[in-house]
Design an enzyme around this catalytic site. Sequence first.
Site, mmCIF file in Angstrom:
data_model
loop_
_atom_site.group_PDB
_atom_site.id
_atom_site.type_symbol
_atom_site.label_atom_id
_atom_site.label_comp_id
_atom_site.label_asym_id
_atom_site.label_seq_id
_atom_site.Cartn_x
_atom_site.Cartn_y
_atom_site.Cartn_z
ATOM 1 N N LYS A 1 -0.929 -10.956 12.738
ATOM 2 C CA LYS A 1 -0.924 -11.110 14.206
ATOM 3 C C LYS A 1 -2.337 -11.406 14.710
ATOM 4 O O LYS A 1 -3.263 -10.647 14.457
ATOM 5 C CB LYS A 1 -0.419 -9.803 14.849
ATOM 6 C CG LYS A 1 -0.701 -9.672 16.358
ATOM 7 C CD LYS A 1 -0.211 -8.325 16.919
ATOM 8 C CE LYS A 1 -0.635 -8.131 18.383
ATOM 9 N NZ LYS A 1 -0.187 -6.840 18.946
ATOM 10 N N ASP B 1 -5.130 -9.157 24.461
ATOM 11 C CA ASP B 1 -3.840 -8.643 24.910
ATOM 12 C C ASP B 1 -4.014 -7.875 26.214
ATOM 13 O O ASP B 1 -4.361 -6.696 26.220
ATOM 14 C CB ASP B 1 -3.239 -7.727 23.821
ATOM 15 C CG ASP B 1 -1.867 -7.193 24.215
ATOM 16 O OD1 ASP B 1 -1.296 -7.684 25.212
ATOM 17 O OD2 ASP B 1 -1.362 -6.294 23.509
ATOM 18 N N LYS C 1 -1.695 -3.781 31.083
ATOM 19 C CA LYS C 1 -2.255 -2.511 30.611
ATOM 20 C C LYS C 1 -3.152 -1.912 31.697
ATOM 21 O O LYS C 1 -3.559 -2.618 32.616
ATOM 22 C CB LYS C 1 -3.117 -2.771 29.359
ATOM 23 C CG LYS C 1 -2.333 -3.195 28.141
ATOM 24 C CD LYS C 1 -3.259 -3.457 26.960
ATOM 25 C CE LYS C 1 -2.487 -3.870 25.731
ATOM 26 N NZ LYS C 1 -1.638 -2.810 25.148
ATOM 27 N N ASP D 1 -7.182 -7.309 19.099
ATOM 28 C CA ASP D 1 -5.753 -7.423 18.801
ATOM 29 C C ASP D 1 -5.468 -8.612 17.866
ATOM 30 O O ASP D 1 -4.327 -8.895 17.539
ATOM 31 C CB ASP D 1 -4.965 -7.554 20.118
ATOM 32 C CG ASP D 1 -3.557 -7.005 20.027
ATOM 33 O OD1 ASP D 1 -3.291 -6.219 19.094
ATOM 34 O OD2 ASP D 1 -2.719 -7.369 20.869
ATOM 35 N N ASP E 1 4.223 -6.435 27.033
ATOM 36 C CA ASP E 1 3.128 -5.872 26.227
ATOM 37 C C ASP E 1 3.553 -5.715 24.765
ATOM 38 O O ASP E 1 2.724 -5.447 23.902
ATOM 39 C CB ASP E 1 2.676 -4.527 26.812
ATOM 40 C CG ASP E 1 1.284 -4.131 26.346
ATOM 41 O OD1 ASP E 1 0.617 -4.973 25.696
ATOM 42 O OD2 ASP E 1 0.872 -2.997 26.614
ATOM 43 N N GLU F 1 4.192 -7.955 22.553
ATOM 44 C CA GLU F 1 4.112 -9.397 22.279
ATOM 45 C C GLU F 1 3.870 -9.721 20.810
ATOM 46 O O GLU F 1 4.258 -10.772 20.325
ATOM 47 C CB GLU F 1 2.998 -10.027 23.137
ATOM 48 C CG GLU F 1 1.563 -9.900 22.578
ATOM 49 C CD GLU F 1 1.061 -8.473 22.433
ATOM 50 O OE1 GLU F 1 1.600 -7.585 23.110
ATOM 51 O OE2 GLU F 1 0.147 -8.245 21.624
ATOM 52 N N ARG G 1 5.141 -8.542 18.035
ATOM 53 C CA ARG G 1 6.366 -8.701 17.250
ATOM 54 C C ARG G 1 7.035 -10.049 17.542
ATOM 55 O O ARG G 1 7.743 -10.583 16.695
ATOM 56 C CB ARG G 1 7.300 -7.510 17.519
ATOM 57 C CG ARG G 1 7.780 -7.409 18.939
ATOM 58 C CD ARG G 1 8.349 -6.024 19.253
ATOM 59 N NE ARG G 1 7.296 -5.026 19.430
ATOM 60 C CZ ARG G 1 7.526 -3.735 19.662
ATOM 61 N NH1 ARG G 1 8.772 -3.279 19.729
ATOM 62 N NH2 ARG G 1 6.523 -2.898 19.813
HETATM 63 N N1 BES Z 1 -1.780 -4.512 20.828
HETATM 64 C C1 BES Z 1 -0.939 -3.474 21.283
HETATM 65 C C2 BES Z 1 -0.918 -2.266 20.372
HETATM 66 C C3 BES Z 1 -2.176 -1.456 20.276
HETATM 67 C C4 BES Z 1 -2.367 -0.377 21.106
HETATM 68 C C5 BES Z 1 -3.106 -1.729 19.319
HETATM 69 C C6 BES Z 1 -3.500 0.400 20.977
HETATM 70 C C7 BES Z 1 -4.236 -0.956 19.194
HETATM 71 C C8 BES Z 1 -4.430 0.111 20.028
HETATM 72 C C9 BES Z 1 0.510 -3.963 21.385
HETATM 73 O O1 BES Z 1 0.677 -5.303 21.688
HETATM 74 C C10 BES Z 1 1.150 -3.166 22.458
HETATM 75 O O2 BES Z 1 0.702 -3.251 23.569
HETATM 76 N N2 BES Z 1 2.178 -2.400 22.126
HETATM 77 C C11 BES Z 1 2.848 -1.570 23.027
HETATM 78 C C12 BES Z 1 4.310 -1.640 22.691
HETATM 79 C C13 BES Z 1 5.207 -1.007 23.728
HETATM 80 C C14 BES Z 1 5.168 -1.803 25.012
HETATM 81 C C15 BES Z 1 6.613 -0.951 23.175
HETATM 82 C C16 BES Z 1 2.335 -0.143 22.853
HETATM 83 O O3 BES Z 1 2.040 0.261 21.739
HETATM 84 O O4 BES Z 1 2.188 0.541 23.868
HETATM 85 ZN ZN ZN Z 2 -0.906 -6.570 21.119
HETATM 86 ZN ZN ZN Z 3 0.676 -5.682 23.805
#
Ligand code: BES
Ligand code: ZN
Ligand code: ZN
Length: 475
Positions: free
Chosen positions: A239, A244, A251, A262, A321, A323, A325
């Site tokens: 990825k 992000d 966020k 990211d 958020d 994204e 996957r």
């Molecule tokens: N890039 C983030 C995940 C992340 C969070 C990486 C903190 C490193 C540190 C990912 O794209 C994300 O935002 N995931 C969400 C998923 C949720 C909306 C189901 C998350 O983990 O909050």
């Molecule tokens: Zn992300």
């Molecule tokens: Zn995200």
Amino acid sequence: MTAIEVVNGTPDSGDLVEFRTAGGPRPAGIPEAEFSGAKGTTLLLHRDGGRTLFAGLGDVAQADGETLRRAAGQAVRHLVRLGSEHVTLMAGEWSHHARALVEGAILAAYQFDEFRPADARRKNSLRTVRVAIDSPEALVSVRTEAENGALLAEVTNEARALGNQPPNRLTPEALAGRAQKLAGAHRLTCKIWDARKLDREGFHGIVSVGKGSAAEPRLIALEYMRGSRREKPVLLVGKAVTFDSGGLCIKGREGMEEMKWDKMGGVAVLGAMQAIASLKLPVSVIGLIPAAENMLGEKAWRPSDIIEIYGGKTVEILNTDAEGRIILADALSYGRQHYQPRAIIDIATLTGACVVALGQSRAGLFTDDEHLAGVLAKAAARSGDALWRLPIGEDYDELIKSDVAAVKNIGPRWGGASTAACFLRRFTEDVPWAHLDIAGVAWLTKEKPWMEAGATGFGVRLLVEAVRGLSSVPA
Ligand code: BES
Ligand code: ZN
Ligand code: ZN
């Protein structure tokens, strides 16, 4: 680049690093209260012609490769700050860990300073790292190990330097440019899909995630086919979200700047491909890197959108958020269909839930395949990139069923790392597959004694070792 030398006996110039265990022989005349050999402790002594830094390893039974890597790193960081140019690591009884020692030394010397004003740049004085051994018959094998370690660590540092680039400079297009340059320098084939081509060929996941940004998305493929003719390739998928913001499901402002990292899954794949090509390993490997910036412009994707992933499966979007996957789904489907790989490993800063579960010292490993799990466990032990296995089962998969599409892009609040892994599994069909969630380990917010803050390069060496393990190439 730091020069690496392996020598027999003690050199009489430059600074020395000596390793000591707790309870083992101690530096002459030094009381235990001043230096016990405990893990993470150091003692600096002056001698004729240079300095000796003693580094503690702790309990001898637990002094593994990673302990030596960190001890060497801490020692080198200490000495470099004192202006050392030539450092000799007295490997002695630890010479079987020569690779880890050299890796630790080179990883420790990296700093991200290219945008600092000249007067604020810390001088990196390190010119040579020597490994001193006391058995001349081991010279050749230790030299091979040391050179291997140097190459892997230099490539890891290049990946860290790429990872630390800010998102206004390192757009998906710029990342694709880097991949192309790398392919030119090695025997790699590079293919790039731009936004138009992605759209035309049905990569609607990558296109959707990238639509809210003025910086267009890309898909990058790096092909290295040096295995036997009959051997199908191993597929690595990483990825690369260059920033992000969360998209419309934006966020909070606290910590948002960290989302420039990211992209570290994609960067790890790039680094692994570079290392594999440099080492000329006799293997066949494909690196696929979907790259996009997740923003909220007028064309941005939205919750309630339904997207058709490459290959035809539909996804109901409930959170922009989630994204990573989505872009991975396109790449996994394409990679599986186009390359018919023997095994797939994906790597991604995928979920905050994984950080909650494991903290910042181990990445999550998700797989149904016991052989892959074994190969990755060995690769983790060799590389020091630590993994911990987490579950993926039908119980989690249940939670991402959608009423309006084949699957939805989020589950309920709890178990988020596992539902994310289940989402990815739906795009791998029956190919042996493992997923690495590196959200907690891809960067350091605070420096460690052995490493600068910022991108860690986690996964570069792990993936190289995993590919070696899957192809049974001797290490
Ligand atoms: N890039 C983030 C995940 C992340 C969070 C990486 C903190 C490193 C540190 C990912 O794209 C994300 O935002 N995931 C969400 C998923 C949720 C909306 C189901 C998350 O983990 O909050
Ligand atoms: Zn992300
Ligand atoms: Zn995200």
